[in-house]
Design a protein around this motif. Sequence first.
Motif, mmCIF file in Angstrom:
data_model
loop_
_atom_site.group_PDB
_atom_site.id
_atom_site.type_symbol
_atom_site.label_atom_id
_atom_site.label_comp_id
_atom_site.label_asym_id
_atom_site.label_seq_id
_atom_site.Cartn_x
_atom_site.Cartn_y
_atom_site.Cartn_z
ATOM 1 N N TYR A 135 0.792 -1.239 0.000
ATOM 2 C CA TYR A 135 0.000 0.000 0.000
ATOM 3 C C TYR A 135 0.829 1.297 0.000
ATOM 4 C CZ TYR A 135 -3.999 2.902 0.345
ATOM 5 O OH TYR A 135 -4.943 3.844 0.048
ATOM 6 N N HIS A 153 -1.299 9.970 -3.086
ATOM 7 C CA HIS A 153 -1.804 10.709 -1.918
ATOM 8 C C HIS A 153 -0.809 11.688 -1.313
ATOM 9 C CE1 HIS A 153 -4.710 7.095 -0.976
ATOM 10 N NE2 HIS A 153 -5.002 7.704 -2.102
ATOM 11 N N HIS A 209 -1.542 14.835 1.155
ATOM 12 C CA HIS A 209 -1.133 14.706 2.566
ATOM 13 C C HIS A 209 -0.368 15.950 3.008
ATOM 14 C CE1 HIS A 209 -1.218 9.985 2.966
ATOM 15 N NE2 HIS A 209 -2.417 10.523 2.930
ATOM 16 N N ALA A 239 -7.991 6.023 10.267
ATOM 17 C CA ALA A 239 -7.702 5.222 9.057
ATOM 18 C C ALA A 239 -6.311 5.569 8.511
ATOM 19 C CB ALA A 239 -8.786 5.419 8.004
ATOM 20 N N ASP A 298 -6.588 2.101 12.452
ATOM 21 C CA ASP A 298 -7.088 1.636 11.161
ATOM 22 C C ASP A 298 -7.918 0.386 11.417
ATOM 23 O OD1 ASP A 298 -6.280 2.207 8.028
ATOM 24 O OD2 ASP A 298 -6.934 0.143 8.380
ATOM 25 N N ASP A 304 -12.417 0.571 14.661
ATOM 26 C CA ASP A 304 -13.397 0.914 13.627
ATOM 27 C C ASP A 304 -13.832 2.374 13.827
ATOM 28 O OD1 ASP A 304 -15.774 1.217 12.119
ATOM 29 O OD2 ASP A 304 -16.184 -0.927 12.281
ATOM 30 N N ALA A 305 -13.730 3.163 12.768
ATOM 31 C CA ALA A 305 -14.039 4.606 12.858
ATOM 32 C C ALA A 305 -15.473 4.885 13.293
ATOM 33 C CB ALA A 305 -13.785 5.258 11.502
ATOM 34 N N CYS A 349 -7.902 10.796 6.022
ATOM 35 C CA CYS A 349 -7.640 10.862 4.575
ATOM 36 C C CYS A 349 -8.187 9.630 3.856
ATOM 37 C CB CYS A 349 -6.142 10.944 4.312
ATOM 38 S SG CYS A 349 -5.283 12.242 5.217
HETATM 39 C C1 SAM Z 1 -7.851 4.262 0.900
HETATM 40 S S1 SAM Z 1 -7.029 3.794 2.380
HETATM 41 C C2 SAM Z 1 -6.335 5.339 2.898
HETATM 42 C C3 SAM Z 1 -5.183 5.159 3.833
HETATM 43 C C4 SAM Z 1 -4.505 6.452 4.298
HETATM 44 N N1 SAM Z 1 -5.410 7.253 5.113
HETATM 45 C C5 SAM Z 1 -3.980 7.273 3.165
HETATM 46 O O1 SAM Z 1 -4.223 8.484 3.116
HETATM 47 O O2 SAM Z 1 -3.259 6.733 2.315
HETATM 48 C C6 SAM Z 1 -8.398 3.586 3.448
HETATM 49 C C7 SAM Z 1 -8.042 2.987 4.816
HETATM 50 O O3 SAM Z 1 -9.228 3.048 5.609
HETATM 51 C C8 SAM Z 1 -9.285 1.892 6.408
HETATM 52 N N2 SAM Z 1 -10.695 1.715 6.830
HETATM 53 C C9 SAM Z 1 -11.739 1.312 6.083
HETATM 54 N N3 SAM Z 1 -12.871 1.279 6.807
HETATM 55 C C10 SAM Z 1 -12.524 1.684 8.060
HETATM 56 C C11 SAM Z 1 -13.238 1.864 9.276
HETATM 57 N N4 SAM Z 1 -14.551 1.604 9.362
HETATM 58 N N5 SAM Z 1 -12.568 2.283 10.367
HETATM 59 C C12 SAM Z 1 -11.229 2.529 10.307
HETATM 60 N N6 SAM Z 1 -10.487 2.388 9.179
HETATM 61 C C13 SAM Z 1 -11.130 1.966 8.075
HETATM 62 C C14 SAM Z 1 -8.753 0.792 5.508
HETATM 63 O O4 SAM Z 1 -8.334 -0.337 6.252
HETATM 64 C C15 SAM Z 1 -7.617 1.524 4.793
HETATM 65 O O5 SAM Z 1 -6.389 1.360 5.447
#
Ligand code: SAM
Length: 230
Positions: free
Chosen positions: A37, A45, A49, A68, A91, A119-120, A136
């Motif tokens: 990733y 990103h 950022h 996240a 995350d 979990d958010a 983000c």
């Molecule tokens: C598209 S990635 C973005 C990662 C990072 N924030 C960035 O800017 O590169 C989305 C992230 O959100 C996390 N995610 C998805 N649903 C979530 C939730 N309900 N609570 C917390 N994290 C979550 C995923 O595991 C993933 O790592």
Amino acid sequence: MPLLNADYEVVAFKRDRLPETIAAKTKHVYDVVSGVYPLSTYFFHSRAHRAALQMSGIRDGMRVLEIATGSGEMFRRLVQANPRGETVGFDLSPKMAAKTQRQVRRDFPGARTQCHAVDARYLPFRDSSFDAVMCCYLLELLSQEDITLALEEIHRVLRSRGTFTLVCIGQNVGVFNRAYKVAGSLAPAFWGRQVEERVPEWMRKCAFRLTGERVIRQGFYPSRVLTASK
Ligand SMILES: C[S@@+](CC[C@H](N)C(=O)[O-])C[C@H]1O[C@@H](n2cnc3c(N)ncnc32)[C@H](O)[C@@H]1O
């Protein structure tokens, strides 16, 4: 002719395209891609950022939360900007959270940091416990109902007049939007769907006051940074 209940569900599905919680699948998918990733963050990103951190008003000594974290690229920026404060991240994917925690402990051994699998939608923090929150590219992956839950939780844990910085995938490039729709229909748990145009309204509904915005392009990839206060 009046619509039946089932018709309403179909209409709602077509409009939102991600009507149900798919958190279990999302967690699995992001666990699987956690090793590679950082590449995606580097190519798509990193510019947003940088802008988000500049706009966030985050200063050394604050209590900062990142929601996240993914593989931790923004989290490291936050820790670097806040060496004497406390930086907390989480995350949904345990592998992403563990990777972020491992790297930050290695690179900033003296900093007060923690990153867990959370979990958010259900934050394990007290009301008003953070000066700033950063998030983000998450909302794309949540159903509309879950977006409301997450925004309400962010509002709850942010202190009064604290800042919330949000980055979404932009919807201002037509070709990109079409490609994203295809990608999202093939792998919704990874791509989700674009929500940027509706986000300001959802934020206002959750009692945030919008204070700034910026549109960023990194190659063909558009992002929008929004800042808000409680
Ligand atoms: C598209 S990635 C973005 C990662 C990072 N924030 C960035 O800017 O590169 C989305 C992230 O959100 C996390 N995610 C998805 N649903 C979530 C939730 N309900 N609570 C917390 N994290 C979550 C995923 O595991 C993933 O790592």
